[in-house]
Design an enzyme around this catalytic site. Structure first.
Site, mmCIF file in Angstrom:
data_model
loop_
_atom_site.group_PDB
_atom_site.id
_atom_site.type_symbol
_atom_site.label_atom_id
_atom_site.label_comp_id
_atom_site.label_asym_id
_atom_site.label_seq_id
_atom_site.Cartn_x
_atom_site.Cartn_y
_atom_site.Cartn_z
ATOM 1 C CG HIS A 181 -1.947 1.043 1.238
ATOM 2 N ND1 HIS A 181 -1.695 2.337 1.617
ATOM 3 C CD2 HIS A 181 -3.254 0.993 0.878
ATOM 4 C CE1 HIS A 181 -2.816 3.038 1.488
ATOM 5 N NE2 HIS A 181 -3.778 2.251 1.043
ATOM 6 C CG ASP A 303 -8.434 3.193 -0.735
ATOM 7 O OD1 ASP A 303 -8.091 2.828 0.404
ATOM 8 O OD2 ASP A 303 -7.708 3.845 -1.493
HETATM 9 C C1 1WB Z 1 -5.966 9.141 1.667
HETATM 10 C C2 1WB Z 1 -6.070 7.891 1.072
HETATM 11 C C3 1WB Z 1 -5.270 9.273 2.846
HETATM 12 C C4 1WB Z 1 -5.466 6.805 1.671
HETATM 13 C C5 1WB Z 1 -4.675 8.183 3.434
HETATM 14 O O1 1WB Z 1 -3.993 8.407 4.562
HETATM 15 C C6 1WB Z 1 -4.778 6.941 2.830
HETATM 16 C C7 1WB Z 1 -6.610 10.295 1.018
HETATM 17 C C8 1WB Z 1 -3.459 7.355 5.287
HETATM 18 O O2 1WB Z 1 -7.350 10.083 0.041
HETATM 19 O O3 1WB Z 1 -6.416 11.407 1.480
HETATM 20 C C9 1WB Z 1 -5.594 5.478 1.030
HETATM 21 O O4 1WB Z 1 -5.408 4.463 1.687
HETATM 22 O O5 1WB Z 1 -5.900 5.414 -0.156
HETATM 23 MN MN MN Z 2 -5.929 2.595 0.712
#
Ligand code: 1WB
Ligand code: MN
Length: 344
Positions: A181, A303
């Site tokens: 990830h 997600d």
């Molecule tokens: C975001 C997306 C932020 C993910 C994250 O922080 C993670 C975002 C840990 O869209 O701001 C993710 O897992 O895709």
């Molecule tokens: Mn993610």
């Protein structure tokens, strides 16, 4: 649910636990890595003061309330859960090992309470490869978890580094996939990512993980661990789009002294990788991915909570594939790759 309901298993679904959230908030308070991209995200989500991303904290910590209602509302049968980025990878080795163990215990407990609704990917602390391997073994043999999650680089190092080979060897021996990830990119990749909102999911995340995947391929680790399976989210972070160019240019690089590979990069992509559709709901990109990687290697994901559930379901319900293919995308491939028992 109606008789023609297709089981929906979402495969990149994020959670956290209060102890990890508090430890991350602790990093903000001591002002750790003030210019580090991960710390920008950590401050946004966990810092005090509130930010557009802090709305994610409550849904990350919730497992059995709103999350299940959200799943029910869209007919999502199961979430394959994983500790959200950056996981434990910002902490020192002892803290990280301890928090990974705790998160895995918590994950196993919630799965035990809802075995039809949740499965889970175990965390480990690459900071201590030896203890990581022990935790990986415990996660599979004692906790029955379904695979592993790692948030890309650790202290600017990637899994092709020989110090991490024991982790790759363990995943292969345990026959469990490692999901890579994104997290904030490593230092040398970070510079141009600080502006215009590029620092996370908009662009930087994909650059970080695609770089990681290409390093793995070109290093030759898949000749060493031919059965190792790596899963990439966000429609494979676009790596397979580069198949032809990777093949062509890596032949040149090998003639110029890069490690000799027994297969072409595109062949490792088909053999050693699977991808998910997390946060990338383009029918055209999906169609290309199925053709390039094979239908067996493409899995559905939402997600959650970073992406809304209903559009992710509408996307997969609507794509032009056969019934058999839709079954594979929605659940068959996840059952096989992550050892999730099929419904009988
Ligand atoms: C975001 C997306 C932020 C993910 C994250 O922080 C993670 C975002 C840990 O869209 O701001 C993710 O897992 O895709
Ligand atoms: Mn993610």
């Amino acid at each position: 649910m109606s008789a023609d309901h297709i089981r929906r298993i979402a495969t990149e679904e994020a959670f956290s636990i209060p102890e990890v959230a508090l430890a991350l908030r602790g990093l903000c308070e001591v002002g750790a890595g003030a210019h580090n991209i991960d710390m920008m995200l950590v401050r946004n989500i966990y810092g005090s003061g509130g930010n557009y991303q802090s709305r994610f904290l409550a849904p990350l910590l919730d497992l059995e309330g709103e999350r299940l209602r959200d799943m029910d509302a869209s007919g999502v049968d199961m979430q394959l859960l994983s500790l959200t980025a950056p996981g434990v990878q910002l902490f020192d080795a002892d803290t990280a090992t301890e928090l990974a163990t705790l998160a895995n215990d918590r994950l196993a407990a919630v799965i035990a309470r809802h075995p039809r609704r949740f499965a889970g990917l175990a965390s480990f602390a690459p900071q201590s490869p030896k203890r990581a391997v022990l935790e990986m073994e415990r996660a599979v043999h004692k906790l029955g978890l379904n695979g592993f999650m790692v948030n890309s680089h650790t202290n600017n190092e990637y899994l092709d580094d020989p110090k991490y080979w024991p982790v790759l060897e363990a995943a292969e021996a345990l026959n469990r996939c490692i999901y890579i990830h994104p997290r904030g990119p490593s230092d040398m990749l970070s510079g141009p990512m600080r502006d215009y909102g590029m620092f996370a999911a908009l662009w930087a995340y994909g650059v970080e993980v695609s770089t990681h995947a290409v390093r793995l391929i070109l290093s030759g680790v898949f000749d060493r661990y031919p059965k190792l399976k790596i899963c990439l989210g966000h429609m494979g972070e676009a790596v397979h789009f580069w198949s032809w160019r990777l093949d062509f240019m890596s032949a040149r690089a090998q003639m110029a002294g890069a490690p000799k590979l027994s297969l072409k990069p595109s062949e490792y992509l088909r053999r050693n990788f699977a991808i998910t559709t997390s946060g990338q709901e383009s029918p055209l990109a999906l169609d290309f991915s199925i053709r390039q990687l094979g239908i067996d290697n493409v899995l559905w994901a939402i997600d959650y909570p970073y992406q809304p559930t209903a559009p992710a379901v509408a996307f997969m319900d609507g794509v032009q594939v056969s019934d058999a293919e839709r079954h594979q995308l929605y659940h068959g491939n996840a059952e096989r790759l992550f050892h999730i028992p099929p419904l009988t």
